[in-house]
Scaffold this motif. Sequence first.
Motif, PDB file in Angstrom:
ATOM      1  N   UNK A  22       0.821  -1.206   0.000  1.00 52.63           N
ATOM      2  CA  UNK A  22       0.000   0.000   0.000  1.00 52.63           C
ATOM      3  C   UNK A  22       0.856   1.258   0.000  1.00 52.63           C
ATOM      4  N   UNK A  23       1.959   1.243   0.739  1.00 50.29           N
ATOM      5  CA  UNK A  23       2.847   2.402   0.755  1.00 50.29           C
ATOM      6  C   UNK A  23       3.503   2.603  -0.606  1.00 50.29           C
ATOM      7  N   UNK A  24       3.816   1.512  -1.287  1.00 50.72           N
ATOM      8  CA  UNK A  24       4.383   1.585  -2.632  1.00 50.72           C
ATOM      9  C   UNK A  24       3.405   2.264  -3.590  1.00 50.72           C
ATOM     10  N   UNK A  25       2.138   1.925  -3.486  1.00 51.78           N
ATOM     11  CA  UNK A  25       1.133   2.553  -4.335  1.00 51.78           C
ATOM     12  C   UNK A  25       0.975   4.032  -3.996  1.00 51.78           C
ATOM     13  N   UNK A  26       0.947   4.353  -2.711  1.00 51.43           N
ATOM     14  CA  UNK A  26       0.822   5.750  -2.306  1.00 51.43           C
ATOM     15  C   UNK A  26       2.019   6.566  -2.788  1.00 51.43           C
ATOM     16  N   UNK A  27       3.196   5.991  -2.693  1.00 47.84           N
ATOM     17  CA  UNK A  27       4.395   6.685  -3.169  1.00 47.84           C
ATOM     18  C   UNK A  27       4.343   6.923  -4.667  1.00 47.84           C
ATOM     19  N   UNK A  48       0.337  -3.643 -11.243  1.00 48.29           N
ATOM     20  CA  UNK A  48       1.022  -4.919 -11.011  1.00 48.29           C
ATOM     21  C   UNK A  48       0.935  -5.365  -9.550  1.00 48.29           C
ATOM     22  N   UNK A  49       0.634  -4.472  -8.628  1.00 45.53           N
ATOM     23  CA  UNK A  49       0.572  -4.866  -7.212  1.00 45.53           C
ATOM     24  C   UNK A  49      -0.833  -4.816  -6.622  1.00 45.53           C
ATOM     25  N   UNK A  50      -1.822  -4.368  -7.393  1.00 49.50           N
ATOM     26  CA  UNK A  50      -3.176  -4.266  -6.841  1.00 49.50           C
ATOM     27  C   UNK A  50      -3.772  -5.646  -6.571  1.00 49.50           C
ATOM     28  N   UNK A  51      -3.715  -6.535  -7.537  1.00 48.11           N
ATOM     29  CA  UNK A  51      -4.314  -7.863  -7.352  1.00 48.11           C
ATOM     30  C   UNK A  51      -3.598  -8.657  -6.250  1.00 48.11           C
ATOM     31  N   UNK A  52      -2.253  -8.653  -6.167  1.00 45.94           N
ATOM     32  CA  UNK A  52      -1.634  -9.338  -5.024  1.00 45.94           C
ATOM     33  C   UNK A  52      -2.033  -8.735  -3.671  1.00 45.94           C
ATOM     34  N   UNK A  53      -2.207  -7.413  -3.623  1.00 49.56           N
ATOM     35  CA  UNK A  53      -2.654  -6.804  -2.372  1.00 49.56           C
ATOM     36  C   UNK A  53      -4.058  -7.275  -2.015  1.00 49.56           C
ATOM     37  N   UNK A  54      -4.948  -7.311  -2.995  1.00 53.53           N
ATOM     38  CA  UNK A  54      -6.316  -7.753  -2.745  1.00 53.53           C
ATOM     39  C   UNK A  54      -6.347  -9.217  -2.298  1.00 53.53           C
ATOM     40  N   UNK A  55      -5.566 -10.051  -2.951  1.00 60.54           N
ATOM     41  CA  UNK A  55      -5.512 -11.465  -2.574  1.00 60.54           C
ATOM     42  C   UNK A  55      -4.940 -11.661  -1.172  1.00 60.54           C
ATOM     43  N   UNK A  56      -3.908 -10.897  -0.851  1.00 60.69           N
ATOM     44  CA  UNK A  56      -3.304 -11.012   0.477  1.00 60.69           C
ATOM     45  C   UNK A  56      -4.257 -10.514   1.558  1.00 60.69           C
ATOM     46  N   UNK A  57      -4.983  -9.444   1.285  1.00 58.04           N
ATOM     47  CA  UNK A  57      -5.966  -8.958   2.253  1.00 58.04           C
ATOM     48  C   UNK A  57      -7.085  -9.987   2.432  1.00 58.04           C
ATOM     49  N   UNK A  58      -7.513 -10.613   1.352  1.00 62.17           N
ATOM     50  CA  UNK A  58      -8.522 -11.666   1.461  1.00 62.17           C
ATOM     51  C   UNK A  58      -8.014 -12.862   2.249  1.00 62.17           C
TER      52      UNK A  58
END
Length: 157
Positions: A22-27, A48-58
């Motif tokens: 999330x910090x990478x996206x904000x940056x 490239x990092x949105x879907x892995x973030x969503x999967x990890x949060x799930x």
Amino acid sequence: MAWDPILWIVFSIMNITLLGLNFYQFLGFSDLEADYLNPYELSSRVNSVIVPEYLLQGAFCILFLVTGHWFMFLLSLPPAYYNLTRYLSQQHRIDVTEVFRVLNAEKKTRIIKLGVYIVFFGLVITRTVCAGTFSAMLSFLFPNNEELDFRTSVLEF
């Protein structure tokens, strides 16, 4: 009982990863605002990092449910639901042509998510320390018992 500290360490690693993504996206959004990145680079990096973030949060949310940590599950459910609704409505990707129109909203979303993940980080680290301390105390007090069942010790009295 012995798996609790290991489980909380896994939770903390997952939480640190969520914070980093999330910090990478904000940056990236901040760099676009300051003209350090162009919209094409930003969209490719963030997408490239949105879907892995969503999967990890799930997975984070489901792991709390499966392990029976109901309070933490209920706290992690709203971000997981938000991610799921964004994914199912196809609003999870950053469009190159509309990135400047949604820049402020996306930055605010990332800041709110960072706040939620920081609160989770505090809770998970606290629970990790408590679980490790409790496990160490039990192994020190009862060195011969691998698993201590409190129900049988209470029923003896």
